[in-house]
Design a protein around this motif. Structure first.
Motif, PDB file in Angstrom:
ATOM      1  N   ALA A 132      96.939  53.699 -82.127  1.00 37.54           N
ATOM      2  CA  ALA A 132      97.780  54.419 -83.084  1.00 37.54           C
ATOM      3  C   ALA A 132      99.128  54.763 -82.452  1.00 37.54           C
ATOM      4  CB  ALA A 132      97.075  55.693 -83.547  1.00 37.54           C
ATOM      5  N   ALA A 133      99.091  55.198 -81.199  1.00 38.67           N
ATOM      6  CA  ALA A 133     100.317  55.607 -80.519  1.00 38.67           C
ATOM      7  C   ALA A 133     101.277  54.439 -80.317  1.00 38.67           C
ATOM      8  CB  ALA A 133      99.976  56.254 -79.177  1.00 38.67           C
ATOM      9  N   ILE A 134     100.772  53.262 -79.928  1.00 41.82           N
ATOM     10  CA  ILE A 134     101.666  52.147 -79.653  1.00 41.82           C
ATOM     11  C   ILE A 134     102.284  51.603 -80.940  1.00 41.82           C
ATOM     12  CG2 ILE A 134      99.953  50.274 -79.726  1.00 41.82           C
ATOM     13  CD1 ILE A 134     101.381  49.016 -77.329  1.00 41.82           C
ATOM     14  N   ARG A 185     101.635  62.676 -79.739  1.00 52.79           N
ATOM     15  CA  ARG A 185     100.540  61.770 -79.393  1.00 52.79           C
ATOM     16  C   ARG A 185     100.596  61.384 -77.908  1.00 52.79           C
ATOM     17  NH1 ARG A 185      97.427  59.228 -83.265  1.00 52.79           N
ATOM     18  NH2 ARG A 185      97.875  59.807 -85.433  1.00 52.79           N
ATOM     19  N   LEU A 186     101.786  61.181 -77.382  1.00 46.87           N
ATOM     20  CA  LEU A 186     101.902  60.806 -75.973  1.00 46.87           C
ATOM     21  C   LEU A 186     101.478  61.949 -75.059  1.00 46.87           C
ATOM     22  CD1 LEU A 186     105.175  58.666 -75.736  1.00 46.87           C
ATOM     23  CD2 LEU A 186     102.809  57.938 -76.070  1.00 46.87           C
ATOM     24  N   ARG A 187     101.757  63.181 -75.457  1.00 50.91           N
ATOM     25  CA  ARG A 187     101.295  64.323 -74.645  1.00 50.91           C
ATOM     26  C   ARG A 187      99.777  64.330 -74.552  1.00 50.91           C
ATOM     27  NH1 ARG A 187     105.451  67.003 -77.677  1.00 50.91           N
ATOM     28  NH2 ARG A 187     107.258  67.406 -76.338  1.00 50.91           N
ATOM     29  N   GLY A 188      99.136  63.950 -75.650  1.00 50.07           N
ATOM     30  CA  GLY A 188      97.679  63.909 -75.648  1.00 50.07           C
ATOM     31  C   GLY A 188      97.117  62.779 -74.803  1.00 50.07           C
ATOM     32  N   LEU A 189      97.917  61.739 -74.556  1.00 55.63           N
ATOM     33  CA  LEU A 189      97.454  60.604 -73.761  1.00 55.63           C
ATOM     34  C   LEU A 189      97.759  60.742 -72.271  1.00 55.63           C
ATOM     35  CD1 LEU A 189      98.644  57.607 -76.016  1.00 55.63           C
ATOM     36  CD2 LEU A 189      96.396  58.702 -75.999  1.00 55.63           C
TER      37      LEU A 189
END
Length: 287
Positions: A132-134, A185-189
């Motif tokens: 989803a993020a990419i 979303r990137l913070r979560g990854l």
């Protein structure tokens, strides 16, 4: 003094061949890609005996079942570059090589906001947060799939909400700016990753593409490959939101306005009706 009067033999005059011209072309900074099979085809044939018909015959022989676009890109263009190099060196006459006529590929429709919502919701349900993020990253920054895959954590600044794409297709670094959702979303990854880890974990475009197709099937939405749901979507969405062409091109790192407009920008709805509706804000009869 004539060397033959001393019992020697006169040196044979230099006869440039396609192979020797290709060698010189590469030595002087020419592009090597696609050239090897062409050199093998023409070999030591004298450069001055090669005509436009021969170039097209070579393209058809090397790529008998491929499209005209492939023949142009992988045969006509590199062969023509070698011949032009030979002309520049005075080894042959100038010749004009016409490209094969290409059919315009069917343009896929970019992803809409509804499609992106359905796709990311299915990814969240399937535990595919990196996928989803990419996709959202490409759709909101215009990044190519190869650039997104290559992105490392030390190139991302979540405080400034930026991502630095190193040595893109245009051979320059390119700064991209993150939306609130992508930054979230990137913070979560990021937790547990080192600065040199890949942000999205994928190592090749094929694995991304396969997972996009599978998610589309489960979500019952049309399949859209990475370039369509990413770069195409970014261009069309930016223009639809009122961004001017120049700003959008700079933001997505496009160099050619003709390529940008003809390939990436897809009008939404019926263009004539959209313009007419917008013009309704003016009442020219009361002026």
């Amino acid at each position: 003094m004539d060397i033959t009067s001393l019992g020697g033999e006169r040196a044979a005059p230099f006869e440039p061949t396609f192979a020797s011209a290709a060698e010189s072309y590469l030595k002087h900074g020419g592009e090597e890609r696609y050239l090897a099979p062409i050199v093998a085809y023409f070999g030591d044939r004298p450069l001055k005996t090669i005509y436009p018909f021969d170039i097209k015959a070579m393209a058809e022989a090397l790529y008998p079942s491929q499209s005209n676009a492939t023949r142009n890109r992988q045969a006509v263009t590199p062969a023509r570059a070698v011949l032009m190099h030979g002309y520049d060196r005075g080894w042959c006459n100038f010749i004009r090589v016409r490209r094969f006529k290409e059919e315009k590929p069917k343009r896929r429709k970019p992803a809409t906001a509804v499609w992106l919502h359905a796709f990311s919701r299915q990814c969240d349900k399937d535990g595919l947060e990196h996928l989803a993020a990419i996709v959202l990253f490409m759709a909101s920054t215009g990044a190519r799939i190869s650039e997104a895959i290559a992105l490392r954590w030390d190139e991302v600044d979540l405080t400034a909400r930026t991502a630095l794409l190193l040595k893109t297709k245009t051979s320059t670094n390119s700064m991209r700016y993150l939306t609130d959702e992508v930054a979230r979303r990137l913070r979560g990854l990021k937790e547990g990753n080192s600065s040199t880890d890949r942000v999205f974990r994928y190592s090749n475009r094929h694995s991304v593409n396969e997972r996009i197709r599978a998610v589309c099937d489960r979500a019952d939405i049309p399949y859209k490959p990475p370039h369509t749901c990413g770069r195409h979507t970014f261009a069309s969405t930016a223009i639809e939101l009122g961004m001017d062409v120049k700003t959008t091109m700079i933001a997505g790192d496009w160099r050619s306005s003709s390529v940008f407009l003809e390939t990436y920008v897809t009008p939404r709805g019926t263009p004539g009706r959209v313009v007419a509706d917008r013009m309704n804000v003016h009442d020219f009869g009361d002026i």
